[in-house]
Design a protein around this motif. Structure first.
Motif, short mmCIF file in Angstrom:
data_model
loop_
_atom_site.label_atom_id
_atom_site.label_comp_id
_atom_site.label_asym_id
_atom_site.label_seq_id
_atom_site.Cartn_x
_atom_site.Cartn_y
_atom_site.Cartn_z
N THR A 106 0.83 -1.21 0.00
CA THR A 106 0.00 0.00 0.00
C THR A 106 0.86 1.26 0.00
OG1 THR A 106 -1.72 -1.18 1.23
CG2 THR A 106 -1.85 1.22 1.20
N MET A 107 1.90 1.27 0.83
CA MET A 107 2.78 2.44 0.86
C MET A 107 3.54 2.60 -0.45
SD MET A 107 4.36 2.82 4.69
CE MET A 107 5.16 1.22 4.72
N GLN A 109 2.48 1.81 -3.38
CA GLN A 109 1.54 2.36 -4.35
C GLN A 109 1.25 3.84 -4.07
OE1 GLN A 109 -0.01 1.09 -7.17
NE2 GLN A 109 1.55 -0.49 -6.94
N ASN A 110 1.20 4.19 -2.80
CA ASN A 110 0.92 5.59 -2.46
C ASN A 110 2.07 6.52 -2.81
OD1 ASN A 110 -1.60 4.91 -1.46
ND2 ASN A 110 -0.91 4.73 0.66
N TRP A 111 3.30 5.99 -2.71
CA TRP A 111 4.47 6.86 -2.91
C TRP A 111 5.25 6.51 -4.17
CZ3 TRP A 111 3.98 10.76 0.19
CH2 TRP A 111 3.41 10.59 1.45
N SER A 124 1.53 9.17 7.75
CA SER A 124 0.84 8.11 7.02
C SER A 124 0.30 7.05 7.98
CB SER A 124 1.79 7.46 6.00
OG SER A 124 1.23 6.29 5.46
N ASN A 126 -0.63 4.07 7.19
CA ASN A 126 -0.02 2.78 6.87
C ASN A 126 1.34 2.62 7.55
OD1 ASN A 126 -1.40 3.75 3.91
ND2 ASN A 126 -2.04 1.79 4.75
N LYS A 169 -9.22 5.44 -9.19
CA LYS A 169 -8.76 6.17 -8.02
C LYS A 169 -9.61 7.40 -7.73
CE LYS A 169 -3.90 4.79 -8.04
NZ LYS A 169 -2.50 5.26 -8.08
#
Length: 278
Positions: A106-107, A109-111, A124, A126, A169
């Motif tokens: 998840t991290m 994908q976020n960053w 964050s 997560n 998204k």
């Protein structure tokens, strides 16, 4: 009349062997949440069974506060029986490994394509989960209440898996009343961890309970600053218990309420700004 030439494209064997990295990440994400939920549930069964037979390994002469360290559930010395005795510890660790797997994806994908600062990471949710999982993985003691928030979170993600993995998204994931109740339960379970660690520290259950309590409170402080469901839950508790606060301490109580309320507003403002420039 010119002859037509039929172009035959040969399949590149190298491309055939190449797999989609996003598909791998989705698989790791799903496996991680399944590990957390399944092994967390199985560990919880063994945990409650252990709690039900407390009279076998705790002395009634000490009001069941003293543990008989020589007591063993499995008396056999055979290797597979010893492995069975270690199974709760293994399941506990596997459940936390699932947290590392899912949250790291998840991290990532976020960053992706970005270089997050420490400030970004500490804000964050997560990253908070990873820190807490590290604390439970390397810290002393294993308990159901430590895994409960992760199990609830994994259950929510798995039930919304189709939306999270396939939806656009820009579209928000639908939140049902059941999801809201589970999020409240998640927030309350995180507060329960503080209470349980406090009791463990007072009763000297383990030698590391005090250190873990301090570290966990520090991480929860980050939660209170950046996690909306934690802020809402704490604010609800402050409102509920306000009538029991003595008059001379009302002003201090209002200061705490205003602090949490301002953090909620800051989060809403930050979310709108991110959505505007996304």
């Amino acid at each position: 009349m010119a002859k037509t030439i039929k172009v035959v494209r040969k399949k590149d064997p190298k491309k055939k062997n190449q797999s989609d990295p996003l598909a791998k990440q989705k698989l790791i994400w799903k496996i991680g949440h399944v590990l957390t939920l399944v092994f967390g549930l199985v560990f919880s069964i063994t945990y409650f069974y252990h709690a039900l037979i407390f009279f076998k390994y705790r002395s009634w002469k000490w009001l069941f506060l003293r543990v008989n360290k020589n007591y063993s559930f499995i008396q056999s010395r055979k290797w597979y029986m010893k492995l069975l005795g270690w199974s709760p510890q293994i399941m506990y660790r596997l459940s936390l490994i699932g947290v590392f797997m899912s949250e790291s994806v998840t991290m990532q994908q976020n960053w992706v394509g970005l270089n997050p600062t420490w400030s970004d990471l500490l804000s964050s949710e997560n990253f908070h989960s990873v820190l807490i999982a590290c604390l439970w993985f390397f810290g002393g003691g294993k308990s159901f209440y430590k895994l409960l928030p992760f199990m609830i979170l994994s259950y929510l993600h798995l039930t919304k898996m189709n939306y999270e993995l396939n939806a656009d998204k820009e579209k928000s994931i639908p939140v049902t009343p059941r999801d809201k109740k589970l999020l409240h339960l998640l927030a309350y379970s995180e507060l329960l961890v503080i209470l349980a660690l406090t009791l463990d520290t007072i009763l000297f259950k383990t030698g590391t309970s005090g250190f873990m309590l301090i570290i966990y409170v520090g991480i929860y402080w980050l939660r209170l600053n950046f996690s909306p469901y934690a802020q809402v839950t704490v604010l609800e508790l402050l409102v509920k218990f306000e009538k029991y606060v003595p008059k001379q301490h009302k002003s201090k109580w209002h200061v705490i309420k205003n602090f949490v309320y301002l953090k909620m507003k800051e989060h809403e403002k930050r979310t709108k700004e991110v959505a505007r420039y996304a």
